[in-house]
Scaffold this active site. Sequence first.
Site, PDB file in Angstrom:
ATOM      1  N   TRP B 327       0.840  -1.204   0.000  1.00 10.26           N
ATOM      2  CA  TRP B 327       0.000   0.000   0.000  1.00 10.26           C
ATOM      3  C   TRP B 327       0.882   1.264   0.000  1.00 10.26           C
ATOM      4  CZ3 TRP B 327      -0.329   3.936   3.714  1.00 10.26           C
ATOM      5  CH2 TRP B 327      -1.344   4.865   3.498  1.00 10.26           C
ATOM      6  N   HIS B 328       2.018   1.160   0.695  1.00 16.41           N
ATOM      7  CA  HIS B 328       2.897   2.334   0.776  1.00 16.41           C
ATOM      8  C   HIS B 328       3.507   2.704  -0.575  1.00 16.41           C
ATOM      9  CE1 HIS B 328       2.671   1.941   5.164  1.00 16.41           C
ATOM     10  NE2 HIS B 328       3.032   3.200   5.180  1.00 16.41           N
ATOM     11  N   GLY B 329       3.655   1.728  -1.453  1.00 12.11           N
ATOM     12  CA  GLY B 329       4.215   2.091  -2.752  1.00 12.11           C
ATOM     13  C   GLY B 329       4.429   0.887  -3.639  1.00 12.11           C
TER      14      GLY B 329
END
Lengths: 80, 494
Positions: B327-329
Amino acid sequence: MTRDEIFKGLNEVFQDVFDDSTLEVEEETTANDVDGWDSFAHITLIVSVEKKFGVKFSMGQVSSMKNVGTMASILLEKLA
Amino acid sequence: MLFNSQIFIFLFLPICLLGWYFLNHLHFRKSAMIFLTGMSLFFYGFYNPSYLILILGSIGFNYVLSFLILKTKKTISSNIWMTLGVSGNLLFLGYYKYFDFFIENTNFIFKTDFALQHIILPLGISFFTLQQVSYIIDRCWETAPHYTLVDYMAFVTFFPQLIAGPIVLHSELIPQFQMEEKRKFQLSSFVDGCIYFSLGLGKKVLIADVFAILVNEGFEKIYYIDTPAAWLMALCYLIELYFDFSGYCDMAVGLGKMFGFDLPQNFKSPLKAHSVQDFWQRWHFTLTRFLTTYLYTPLTIMGIRKNKRKLFTYLTPMLVFLISGFWHGASWTFVIWGAFQGLGILWSQRKKWKLKKSGITWFGTFVFAIISNAIFRSETIDNMLRMLKAMFVPHVTGFSFELASSLSEVPEFYMITRVMEILNPNLMDFLYLLLLSCLLLISALILKGKNAAEILSYRQDKGYTFLFAAQIAVIFSWSVLSLNQVSTFLYFNF
Protein backbone atom coordinates in the site's frame (compact mmCIF):
# COMPACT_ATOMS: atom_id res chain seq x y z
CA MET A 1 -30.92 -15.53 29.75
CA THR A 2 -30.54 -12.43 31.94
CA ARG A 3 -27.81 -9.80 31.67
CA ASP A 4 -26.35 -11.02 34.99
CA GLU A 5 -26.11 -14.58 33.68
CA ILE A 6 -24.41 -13.31 30.55
CA PHE A 7 -21.88 -11.40 32.62
CA LYS A 8 -21.26 -14.52 34.73
CA GLY A 9 -20.49 -16.47 31.55
CA LEU A 10 -18.39 -13.62 30.15
CA ASN A 11 -16.30 -13.45 33.32
CA GLU A 12 -15.53 -17.16 33.02
CA VAL A 13 -14.40 -16.69 29.41
CA PHE A 14 -12.29 -13.64 30.26
CA GLN A 15 -10.65 -15.42 33.20
CA ASP A 16 -9.84 -18.35 30.95
CA VAL A 17 -8.51 -16.30 28.01
CA PHE A 18 -6.38 -13.97 30.14
CA ASP A 19 -5.44 -16.74 32.56
CA ASP A 20 -6.45 -14.63 35.56
CA SER A 21 -9.00 -16.13 37.96
CA THR A 22 -9.52 -12.79 39.73
CA LEU A 23 -10.50 -10.88 36.58
CA GLU A 24 -14.02 -9.36 36.76
CA VAL A 25 -15.36 -7.43 33.77
CA GLU A 26 -18.01 -4.72 33.89
CA GLU A 27 -20.23 -2.87 31.42
CA GLU A 28 -17.62 -0.19 30.73
CA THR A 29 -14.57 -2.49 30.59
CA THR A 30 -12.50 -1.99 27.42
CA ALA A 31 -9.25 -3.36 26.02
CA ASN A 32 -7.40 -0.52 27.78
CA ASP A 33 -8.47 -1.87 31.19
CA VAL A 34 -7.16 -5.42 30.81
CA ASP A 35 -3.48 -6.26 30.55
CA GLY A 36 -2.73 -8.27 27.43
CA TRP A 37 -5.97 -7.45 25.61
CA ASP A 38 -4.40 -6.88 22.19
CA SER A 39 -5.83 -7.53 18.74
CA PHE A 40 -5.00 -11.24 18.86
CA ALA A 41 -6.39 -11.71 22.39
CA HIS A 42 -9.51 -9.89 21.17
CA ILE A 43 -10.05 -12.48 18.46
CA THR A 44 -9.45 -15.37 20.88
CA LEU A 45 -11.99 -13.74 23.16
CA ILE A 46 -14.62 -13.38 20.41
CA VAL A 47 -14.27 -17.00 19.34
CA SER A 48 -14.32 -18.23 22.97
CA VAL A 49 -17.48 -16.21 23.72
CA GLU A 50 -19.08 -17.68 20.58
CA LYS A 51 -18.28 -21.20 21.81
CA LYS A 52 -19.43 -20.54 25.36
CA PHE A 53 -22.82 -19.14 24.35
CA GLY A 54 -23.28 -21.20 21.17
CA VAL A 55 -23.66 -18.17 18.90
CA LYS A 56 -21.86 -16.75 15.88
CA PHE A 57 -21.22 -13.02 15.64
CA SER A 58 -21.40 -11.20 12.34
CA MET A 59 -18.42 -9.00 11.39
CA GLY A 60 -20.58 -5.92 11.89
CA GLN A 61 -21.30 -7.04 15.46
CA VAL A 62 -17.61 -7.74 16.09
CA SER A 63 -16.57 -4.30 14.84
CA SER A 64 -19.24 -2.55 16.87
CA MET A 65 -18.17 -4.07 20.23
CA LYS A 66 -16.78 -0.97 21.90
CA ASN A 67 -16.81 -2.39 25.43
CA VAL A 68 -17.96 -5.48 27.34
CA GLY A 69 -21.41 -3.88 27.77
CA THR A 70 -22.05 -3.78 24.00
CA MET A 71 -20.83 -7.38 23.75
CA ALA A 72 -23.35 -8.36 26.44
CA SER A 73 -26.16 -6.47 24.68
CA ILE A 74 -25.42 -8.21 21.38
CA LEU A 75 -25.42 -11.60 23.19
CA LEU A 76 -28.68 -10.76 24.92
CA GLU A 77 -30.26 -9.91 21.57
CA LYS A 78 -28.91 -13.06 19.92
CA LEU A 79 -30.07 -15.34 22.76
CA ALA A 80 -33.52 -13.79 23.08
CA MET B 1 -1.99 22.96 -1.81
CA LEU B 2 0.45 22.42 1.05
CA PHE B 3 -0.19 23.17 4.74
CA ASN B 4 3.39 24.48 4.94
CA SER B 5 2.93 27.27 2.41
CA GLN B 6 2.19 30.94 2.85
CA ILE B 7 -0.75 30.88 0.45
CA PHE B 8 -2.39 28.21 2.59
CA ILE B 9 -1.71 29.78 5.97
CA PHE B 10 -2.39 33.41 5.14
CA LEU B 11 -5.00 33.24 2.38
CA PHE B 12 -6.79 29.93 1.95
CA LEU B 13 -7.21 29.04 5.62
CA PRO B 14 -8.53 32.45 6.81
CA ILE B 15 -11.01 32.64 3.90
CA CYS B 16 -12.17 29.10 4.60
CA LEU B 17 -12.60 29.70 8.35
CA LEU B 18 -14.37 33.03 7.86
CA GLY B 19 -16.74 31.58 5.25
CA TRP B 20 -17.49 28.52 7.38
CA TYR B 21 -18.28 30.41 10.59
CA PHE B 22 -20.10 33.22 8.77
CA LEU B 23 -22.47 30.83 6.97
CA ASN B 24 -23.05 28.85 10.17
CA HIS B 25 -23.68 32.07 12.07
CA LEU B 26 -26.45 32.87 9.58
CA HIS B 27 -27.78 29.30 10.13
CA PHE B 28 -27.11 28.39 6.48
CA ARG B 29 -26.13 24.86 7.55
CA LYS B 30 -26.24 23.23 4.15
CA SER B 31 -24.54 26.14 2.41
CA ALA B 32 -21.74 25.97 4.98
CA MET B 33 -21.19 22.29 4.18
CA ILE B 34 -21.23 22.97 0.43
CA PHE B 35 -18.81 25.87 0.94
CA LEU B 36 -16.46 23.63 2.95
CA THR B 37 -16.61 20.93 0.27
CA GLY B 38 -16.01 23.48 -2.48
CA MET B 39 -12.99 24.92 -0.67
CA SER B 40 -11.65 21.41 -0.01
CA LEU B 41 -11.95 20.56 -3.71
CA PHE B 42 -10.16 23.81 -4.58
CA PHE B 43 -7.41 22.82 -2.10
CA TYR B 44 -7.17 19.39 -3.71
CA GLY B 45 -7.12 20.57 -7.31
CA PHE B 46 -4.88 23.60 -6.72
CA TYR B 47 -1.84 22.20 -8.51
CA ASN B 48 -3.61 19.85 -10.89
CA PRO B 49 -7.35 20.43 -11.47
CA SER B 50 -7.62 17.28 -13.59
CA TYR B 51 -7.38 15.20 -10.40
CA LEU B 52 -10.77 16.58 -9.41
CA ILE B 53 -12.39 14.23 -11.90
CA LEU B 54 -10.75 11.28 -10.14
CA ILE B 55 -11.82 12.18 -6.63
CA LEU B 56 -15.33 13.11 -7.75
CA GLY B 57 -15.56 9.86 -9.73
CA SER B 58 -14.45 7.87 -6.70
CA ILE B 59 -16.95 9.64 -4.43
CA GLY B 60 -19.73 9.13 -7.02
CA PHE B 61 -18.99 5.41 -7.35
CA ASN B 62 -19.05 4.80 -3.61
CA TYR B 63 -22.06 6.98 -2.94
CA VAL B 64 -24.12 5.25 -5.65
CA LEU B 65 -23.05 1.90 -4.21
CA SER B 66 -24.16 2.95 -0.75
CA PHE B 67 -27.50 4.02 -2.24
CA LEU B 68 -27.90 0.66 -4.00
CA ILE B 69 -27.13 -1.17 -0.74
CA LEU B 70 -29.96 0.82 0.83
CA LYS B 71 -32.43 0.14 -1.97
CA THR B 72 -31.70 -3.57 -2.43
CA LYS B 73 -31.42 -4.48 1.25
CA LYS B 74 -33.98 -7.26 0.98
CA THR B 75 -33.25 -8.47 -2.54
CA ILE B 76 -29.47 -8.55 -3.05
CA SER B 77 -26.95 -9.97 -0.60
CA SER B 78 -24.62 -7.36 0.89
CA ASN B 79 -21.68 -9.68 0.07
CA ILE B 80 -22.21 -8.94 -3.62
CA TRP B 81 -22.06 -5.20 -3.00
CA MET B 82 -19.04 -5.63 -0.77
CA THR B 83 -17.17 -7.59 -3.45
CA LEU B 84 -18.11 -5.01 -6.07
CA GLY B 85 -17.25 -2.06 -3.82
CA VAL B 86 -13.93 -3.34 -2.56
CA SER B 87 -12.76 -4.59 -5.95
CA GLY B 88 -13.94 -1.40 -7.69
CA ASN B 89 -11.96 0.76 -5.28
CA LEU B 90 -8.90 -1.48 -5.44
CA LEU B 91 -8.96 -1.53 -9.26
CA PHE B 92 -9.14 2.26 -9.24
CA LEU B 93 -6.19 2.48 -6.85
CA GLY B 94 -4.43 -0.35 -8.67
CA TYR B 95 -4.54 1.41 -12.03
CA TYR B 96 -3.18 4.72 -10.79
CA LYS B 97 -0.66 3.32 -8.34
CA TYR B 98 0.46 -0.09 -9.55
CA PHE B 99 -0.11 -0.30 -13.32
CA ASP B 100 3.46 0.50 -14.34
CA PHE B 101 4.83 -1.74 -11.60
CA PHE B 102 2.71 -4.60 -12.91
CA ILE B 103 3.83 -3.97 -16.52
CA GLU B 104 7.50 -3.74 -15.51
CA ASN B 105 7.31 -7.06 -13.68
CA THR B 106 5.36 -8.73 -16.48
CA ASN B 107 7.96 -7.56 -19.01
CA PHE B 108 10.74 -8.81 -16.75
CA ILE B 109 9.25 -12.26 -16.10
CA PHE B 110 7.76 -13.05 -19.52
CA LYS B 111 10.30 -11.07 -21.58
CA THR B 112 7.43 -9.09 -23.11
CA ASP B 113 7.59 -5.50 -24.26
CA PHE B 114 4.42 -3.79 -23.05
CA ALA B 115 4.73 -0.02 -22.95
CA LEU B 116 4.74 1.76 -19.58
CA GLN B 117 2.02 4.37 -19.02
CA HIS B 118 4.14 6.61 -16.75
CA ILE B 119 1.13 7.40 -14.61
CA ILE B 120 1.76 10.06 -11.97
CA LEU B 121 0.26 9.07 -8.62
CA PRO B 122 -2.77 11.32 -7.98
CA LEU B 123 -2.54 13.13 -4.67
CA GLY B 124 -4.10 11.42 -1.66
CA ILE B 125 -5.56 8.54 -3.70
CA SER B 126 -4.30 5.89 -1.25
CA PHE B 127 -5.97 7.70 1.64
CA PHE B 128 -9.37 8.63 0.26
CA THR B 129 -9.70 5.18 -1.33
CA LEU B 130 -9.09 3.38 1.98
CA GLN B 131 -11.46 5.75 3.74
CA GLN B 132 -14.22 4.91 1.29
CA VAL B 133 -13.49 1.18 1.33
CA SER B 134 -14.05 1.30 5.08
CA TYR B 135 -17.38 3.09 4.53
CA ILE B 136 -18.59 0.55 1.97
CA ILE B 137 -17.62 -2.39 4.21
CA ASP B 138 -19.39 -0.73 7.15
CA ARG B 139 -22.47 -0.24 4.96
CA CYS B 140 -22.43 -3.96 4.11
CA TRP B 141 -21.85 -4.87 7.78
CA GLU B 142 -24.82 -2.64 8.61
CA THR B 143 -22.83 -0.43 10.94
CA ALA B 144 -23.10 2.70 8.78
CA PRO B 145 -26.17 4.59 7.56
CA HIS B 146 -26.60 6.02 4.07
CA TYR B 147 -25.68 9.69 4.50
CA THR B 148 -26.82 12.68 2.47
CA LEU B 149 -24.60 13.49 -0.49
CA VAL B 150 -23.60 16.82 1.07
CA ASP B 151 -22.43 15.15 4.30
CA TYR B 152 -20.67 12.34 2.46
CA MET B 153 -18.79 14.67 0.13
CA ALA B 154 -17.76 16.93 2.99
CA PHE B 155 -16.52 13.85 4.89
CA VAL B 156 -14.31 12.52 2.09
CA THR B 157 -13.01 15.87 0.90
CA PHE B 158 -12.55 17.63 4.30
CA PHE B 159 -9.15 19.14 3.45
CA PRO B 160 -7.32 18.73 6.78
CA GLN B 161 -7.38 14.94 6.36
CA LEU B 162 -7.74 14.58 2.59
CA ILE B 163 -4.22 14.10 1.28
CA ALA B 164 -2.21 12.13 3.81
CA GLY B 165 -4.56 11.13 6.58
CA PRO B 166 -5.23 10.46 9.36
CA ILE B 167 -7.60 7.87 7.88
CA VAL B 168 -10.77 9.23 9.48
CA LEU B 169 -13.82 6.99 9.73
CA HIS B 170 -17.29 8.23 8.72
CA SER B 171 -18.48 7.50 12.26
CA GLU B 172 -15.88 9.91 13.65
CA LEU B 173 -16.59 12.87 11.41
CA ILE B 174 -20.11 12.89 9.97
CA PRO B 175 -21.87 12.83 13.38
CA GLN B 176 -19.76 15.88 14.29
CA PHE B 177 -20.93 17.64 11.10
CA GLN B 178 -24.47 17.08 12.27
CA MET B 179 -24.01 18.42 15.80
CA GLU B 180 -25.47 21.88 16.31
CA GLU B 181 -22.91 22.96 18.93
CA LYS B 182 -20.01 22.12 16.61
CA ARG B 183 -21.15 24.81 14.19
CA LYS B 184 -20.53 27.61 16.67
CA PHE B 185 -17.13 29.20 17.04
CA GLN B 186 -15.47 27.80 20.17
CA LEU B 187 -12.46 29.81 21.24
CA SER B 188 -10.89 26.97 23.25
CA SER B 189 -11.06 24.56 20.32
CA PHE B 190 -9.70 27.22 17.97
CA VAL B 191 -6.78 27.99 20.29
CA ASP B 192 -5.96 24.29 20.67
CA GLY B 193 -6.09 24.04 16.88
CA CYS B 194 -3.60 26.88 16.48
CA ILE B 195 -1.25 25.23 19.01
CA TYR B 196 -1.46 21.85 17.28
CA PHE B 197 -0.91 23.48 13.91
CA SER B 198 2.12 25.47 15.11
CA LEU B 199 3.70 22.42 16.74
CA GLY B 200 3.12 20.37 13.59
CA LEU B 201 4.48 23.11 11.36
CA GLY B 202 7.58 23.37 13.57
CA LYS B 203 8.10 19.60 13.43
CA LYS B 204 7.94 19.66 9.66
CA VAL B 205 9.81 22.83 8.79
CA LEU B 206 12.34 23.14 11.59
CA ILE B 207 13.22 19.48 12.14
CA ALA B 208 12.11 17.12 9.34
CA ASP B 209 13.25 19.40 6.51
CA VAL B 210 16.69 19.82 8.10
CA PHE B 211 17.24 16.07 8.44
CA ALA B 212 15.92 15.64 4.90
CA ILE B 213 18.93 17.56 3.54
CA LEU B 214 21.32 15.08 5.11
CA VAL B 215 19.29 11.99 4.19
CA ASN B 216 18.84 13.06 0.56
CA GLU B 217 22.53 13.81 0.25
CA GLY B 218 23.40 10.36 1.64
CA PHE B 219 21.06 8.49 -0.69
CA GLU B 220 22.31 10.46 -3.69
CA LYS B 221 25.84 9.31 -2.87
CA ILE B 222 24.90 5.83 -1.72
CA TYR B 223 27.84 4.29 -3.64
CA TYR B 224 30.27 5.94 -1.21
CA ILE B 225 28.64 5.30 2.17
CA ASP B 226 30.40 3.45 4.96
CA THR B 227 29.05 1.80 8.13
CA PRO B 228 28.75 4.84 10.43
CA ALA B 229 27.24 6.89 7.57
CA ALA B 230 24.68 4.18 6.75
CA TRP B 231 23.50 3.96 10.38
CA LEU B 232 23.48 7.73 10.61
CA MET B 233 21.39 8.03 7.43
CA ALA B 234 18.92 5.40 8.60
CA LEU B 235 18.61 7.08 12.02
CA CYS B 236 18.21 10.53 10.46
CA TYR B 237 15.58 9.21 8.07
CA LEU B 238 13.63 7.70 10.96
CA ILE B 239 13.68 11.11 12.66
CA GLU B 240 12.80 12.88 9.40
CA LEU B 241 9.89 10.55 8.63
CA TYR B 242 8.53 10.74 12.16
CA PHE B 243 8.64 14.53 12.36
CA ASP B 244 7.40 14.92 8.78
CA PHE B 245 4.40 12.63 9.06
CA SER B 246 3.50 13.28 12.69
CA GLY B 247 3.97 17.01 12.00
CA TYR B 248 1.54 16.73 9.10
CA CYS B 249 -0.94 14.86 11.31
CA ASP B 250 -0.62 17.42 14.12
CA MET B 251 -1.40 20.12 11.57
CA ALA B 252 -4.37 18.08 10.33
CA VAL B 253 -5.72 17.65 13.87
CA GLY B 254 -5.10 21.36 14.51
CA LEU B 255 -6.96 22.42 11.37
CA GLY B 256 -9.83 20.13 12.32
CA LYS B 257 -10.01 21.82 15.73
CA MET B 258 -10.00 25.29 14.15
CA PHE B 259 -13.25 24.22 12.46
CA GLY B 260 -14.46 22.72 15.75
CA PHE B 261 -13.98 19.06 14.75
CA ASP B 262 -11.92 16.37 16.49
CA LEU B 263 -9.83 14.16 14.22
CA PRO B 264 -8.17 10.99 15.53
CA GLN B 265 -4.57 11.02 16.76
CA ASN B 266 -2.34 9.19 14.31
CA PHE B 267 0.84 9.16 16.41
CA LYS B 268 1.26 8.35 20.08
CA SER B 269 5.01 8.68 20.69
CA PRO B 270 5.93 5.62 18.57
CA LEU B 271 9.63 5.91 19.27
CA LYS B 272 8.91 5.10 22.92
CA ALA B 273 7.53 1.66 21.92
CA HIS B 274 8.82 -1.51 23.58
CA SER B 275 7.86 -3.98 20.85
CA VAL B 276 7.00 -3.94 17.15
CA GLN B 277 3.35 -4.57 18.04
CA ASP B 278 3.45 -1.65 20.47
CA PHE B 279 5.11 0.47 17.75
CA TRP B 280 2.24 -0.14 15.32
CA GLN B 281 -0.29 0.86 17.96
CA ARG B 282 1.48 4.22 18.09
CA TRP B 283 2.76 4.86 14.53
CA HIS B 284 0.21 5.69 11.82
CA PHE B 285 -2.41 4.36 14.17
CA THR B 286 -5.36 4.96 11.82
CA LEU B 287 -3.76 2.71 9.18
CA THR B 288 -3.17 -0.01 11.80
CA ARG B 289 -6.80 0.38 12.88
CA PHE B 290 -8.02 0.05 9.30
CA LEU B 291 -5.95 -3.07 8.65
CA THR B 292 -6.94 -4.62 11.99
CA THR B 293 -10.67 -3.99 11.57
CA TYR B 294 -11.10 -4.89 7.92
CA LEU B 295 -8.39 -7.46 7.26
CA TYR B 296 -6.70 -8.95 10.31
CA THR B 297 -9.77 -9.56 12.50
CA PRO B 298 -12.12 -11.06 9.85
CA LEU B 299 -9.37 -13.26 8.37
CA THR B 300 -8.17 -14.59 11.72
CA ILE B 301 -11.70 -15.23 13.00
CA MET B 302 -12.46 -17.09 9.78
CA GLY B 303 -9.30 -19.18 10.22
CA ILE B 304 -10.04 -20.05 13.84
CA ARG B 305 -13.65 -20.96 13.00
CA LYS B 306 -12.25 -23.37 10.41
CA ASN B 307 -10.01 -24.92 13.07
CA LYS B 308 -6.85 -23.53 11.49
CA ARG B 309 -5.83 -21.39 14.43
CA LYS B 310 -2.09 -22.00 14.22
CA LEU B 311 -1.82 -21.39 10.48
CA PHE B 312 -3.85 -18.19 10.58
CA THR B 313 -2.08 -16.93 13.70
CA TYR B 314 1.16 -16.78 11.73
CA LEU B 315 -0.23 -16.17 8.27
CA THR B 316 -2.53 -13.21 8.90
CA PRO B 317 -0.07 -10.75 10.48
CA MET B 318 2.38 -11.52 7.69
CA LEU B 319 -0.28 -11.02 5.01
CA VAL B 320 -1.54 -7.82 6.62
CA PHE B 321 1.92 -6.26 6.69
CA LEU B 322 2.77 -7.41 3.17
CA ILE B 323 -0.37 -5.58 2.05
CA SER B 324 0.53 -2.60 4.23
CA GLY B 325 3.98 -2.53 2.60
CA PHE B 326 2.53 -2.70 -0.90
CA TRP B 327 0.00 0.00 0.00
CA HIS B 328 2.90 2.33 0.78
CA GLY B 329 4.22 2.09 -2.75
CA ALA B 330 4.64 0.08 -5.94
CA SER B 331 8.10 -1.27 -5.24
CA TRP B 332 9.54 -4.57 -4.03
CA THR B 333 11.41 -2.71 -1.28
CA PHE B 334 8.05 -1.88 0.33
CA VAL B 335 6.99 -5.53 0.13
CA ILE B 336 10.26 -6.57 1.81
CA TRP B 337 9.72 -3.84 4.40
CA GLY B 338 6.22 -5.24 5.01
CA ALA B 339 7.56 -8.77 5.44
CA PHE B 340 10.13 -7.42 7.92
CA GLN B 341 7.32 -5.77 9.92
CA GLY B 342 5.31 -9.03 9.81
CA LEU B 343 8.27 -10.93 11.27
CA GLY B 344 8.59 -8.25 13.94
CA ILE B 345 4.92 -8.64 14.87
CA LEU B 346 5.22 -12.44 15.06
CA TRP B 347 8.26 -12.01 17.31
CA SER B 348 6.22 -9.64 19.53
CA GLN B 349 3.47 -12.24 19.81
CA ARG B 350 5.78 -15.06 20.94
CA LYS B 351 4.76 -16.91 24.09
CA LYS B 352 8.27 -17.86 25.26
CA TRP B 353 11.27 -15.68 26.13
CA LYS B 354 9.02 -12.72 26.90
CA LEU B 355 10.97 -9.82 28.37
CA LYS B 356 9.58 -7.24 30.78
CA LYS B 357 9.54 -3.65 29.54
CA SER B 358 13.02 -2.25 30.00
CA GLY B 359 15.73 -0.26 28.30
CA ILE B 360 16.64 -3.41 26.38
CA THR B 361 13.14 -3.89 24.88
CA TRP B 362 13.01 -0.19 23.98
CA PHE B 363 16.45 -0.25 22.38
CA GLY B 364 15.67 -3.44 20.43
CA THR B 365 12.49 -1.89 19.04
CA PHE B 366 14.29 1.37 18.22
CA VAL B 367 17.03 -0.46 16.30
CA PHE B 368 14.35 -2.48 14.50
CA ALA B 369 12.72 0.82 13.47
CA ILE B 370 16.04 2.19 12.20
CA ILE B 371 16.72 -0.91 10.07
CA SER B 372 13.10 -0.89 8.82
CA ASN B 373 13.49 2.69 7.69
CA ALA B 374 16.71 1.93 5.86
CA ILE B 375 14.65 -0.53 3.77
CA PHE B 376 11.68 1.86 3.53
CA ARG B 377 13.77 4.75 2.18
CA SER B 378 15.71 2.69 -0.40
CA GLU B 379 13.95 3.17 -3.71
CA THR B 380 15.38 0.08 -5.38
CA ILE B 381 16.47 -3.38 -4.29
CA ASP B 382 20.03 -2.47 -5.27
CA ASN B 383 20.04 0.54 -2.99
CA MET B 384 18.47 -1.45 -0.19
CA LEU B 385 21.18 -4.12 -0.43
CA ARG B 386 23.84 -1.41 -0.54
CA MET B 387 22.39 0.18 2.60
CA LEU B 388 22.11 -3.10 4.49
CA LYS B 389 25.59 -4.19 3.44
CA ALA B 390 27.03 -0.88 4.58
CA MET B 391 25.21 -1.21 7.90
CA PHE B 392 26.20 -4.78 8.66
CA VAL B 393 29.60 -5.24 7.00
CA PRO B 394 31.78 -2.84 9.00
CA HIS B 395 34.02 -0.47 7.08
CA VAL B 396 34.94 3.14 7.69
CA THR B 397 35.93 5.68 5.04
CA GLY B 398 35.06 8.90 6.86
CA PHE B 399 31.98 9.55 4.70
CA SER B 400 30.07 10.70 7.79
CA PHE B 401 32.04 13.96 7.69
CA GLU B 402 30.90 14.61 4.13
CA LEU B 403 27.35 13.67 5.08
CA ALA B 404 27.37 16.07 8.03
CA SER B 405 28.79 18.86 5.85
CA SER B 406 25.51 18.87 3.87
CA LEU B 407 24.16 20.80 6.88
CA SER B 408 25.88 23.84 5.39
CA GLU B 409 22.64 24.26 3.40
CA VAL B 410 20.69 24.98 6.60
CA PRO B 411 20.17 28.77 6.73
CA GLU B 412 20.19 28.79 10.56
CA PHE B 413 23.80 27.55 10.54
CA TYR B 414 25.03 30.12 8.04
CA MET B 415 26.56 32.53 10.54
CA ILE B 416 28.27 29.84 12.62
CA THR B 417 29.81 28.16 9.60
CA ARG B 418 30.95 31.47 8.08
CA VAL B 419 32.68 32.46 11.32
CA MET B 420 34.41 29.07 11.60
CA GLU B 421 35.52 29.26 7.96
CA ILE B 422 37.32 32.49 8.76
CA LEU B 423 38.73 31.38 12.12
CA ASN B 424 39.85 27.86 11.32
CA PRO B 425 38.72 26.17 8.08
CA ASN B 426 40.43 22.91 9.09
CA LEU B 427 37.89 22.39 11.83
CA MET B 428 34.87 22.67 9.54
CA ASP B 429 34.31 18.90 9.42
CA PHE B 430 34.19 18.73 13.20
CA LEU B 431 31.90 21.72 13.39
CA TYR B 432 29.37 20.01 11.12
CA LEU B 433 29.55 16.83 13.20
CA LEU B 434 29.02 18.92 16.32
CA LEU B 435 26.00 20.64 14.74
CA LEU B 436 24.58 17.28 13.72
CA SER B 437 25.10 15.95 17.25
CA CYS B 438 23.24 18.99 18.62
CA LEU B 439 20.36 18.36 16.20
CA LEU B 440 20.19 14.69 17.22
CA LEU B 441 20.27 15.65 20.88
CA ILE B 442 17.44 18.18 20.45
CA SER B 443 15.40 15.59 18.54
CA ALA B 444 16.03 13.01 21.27
CA LEU B 445 14.83 15.45 23.93
CA ILE B 446 11.66 16.23 21.95
CA LEU B 447 11.02 12.54 21.35
CA LYS B 448 11.54 11.75 25.02
CA GLY B 449 9.20 14.52 26.15
CA LYS B 450 5.44 14.92 25.85
CA ASN B 451 3.83 14.59 22.41
CA ALA B 452 1.52 17.29 21.03
CA ALA B 453 -1.65 15.73 22.52
CA GLU B 454 0.01 15.36 25.93
CA ILE B 455 1.27 18.95 25.84
CA LEU B 456 -2.26 20.15 25.07
CA SER B 457 -3.89 18.06 27.78
CA TYR B 458 -1.23 19.15 30.31
CA ARG B 459 -1.88 22.79 29.43
CA GLN B 460 -5.65 22.33 29.64
CA ASP B 461 -5.15 21.06 33.20
CA LYS B 462 -2.57 23.58 34.33
CA GLY B 463 -3.74 26.57 32.31
CA TYR B 464 -1.99 28.49 29.56
CA THR B 465 0.91 30.68 30.58
CA PHE B 466 2.46 33.66 28.84
CA LEU B 467 5.69 31.71 28.47
CA PHE B 468 3.88 28.85 26.70
CA ALA B 469 2.14 31.28 24.35
CA ALA B 470 5.49 32.93 23.59
CA GLN B 471 7.08 29.54 22.84
CA ILE B 472 4.29 28.65 20.41
CA ALA B 473 4.54 32.09 18.79
CA VAL B 474 8.29 31.63 18.31
CA ILE B 475 7.85 28.17 16.77
CA PHE B 476 5.15 29.47 14.42
CA SER B 477 7.03 32.61 13.36
CA TRP B 478 10.32 30.80 12.90
CA SER B 479 8.58 28.12 10.81
CA VAL B 480 6.82 30.72 8.66
CA LEU B 481 10.11 32.56 8.09
CA SER B 482 11.62 29.29 6.91
CA LEU B 483 8.83 28.65 4.44
CA ASN B 484 10.72 30.07 1.46
CA GLN B 485 12.10 26.57 0.94
CA VAL B 486 8.72 24.81 0.82
CA SER B 487 9.00 21.04 0.63
CA THR B 488 6.31 18.47 0.12
CA PHE B 489 5.37 15.89 2.76
CA LEU B 490 6.84 12.40 2.49
CA TYR B 491 3.47 10.71 2.80
CA PHE B 492 2.18 12.53 -0.29
CA ASN B 493 4.15 9.90 -2.21
CA PHE B 494 2.28 6.95 -0.71
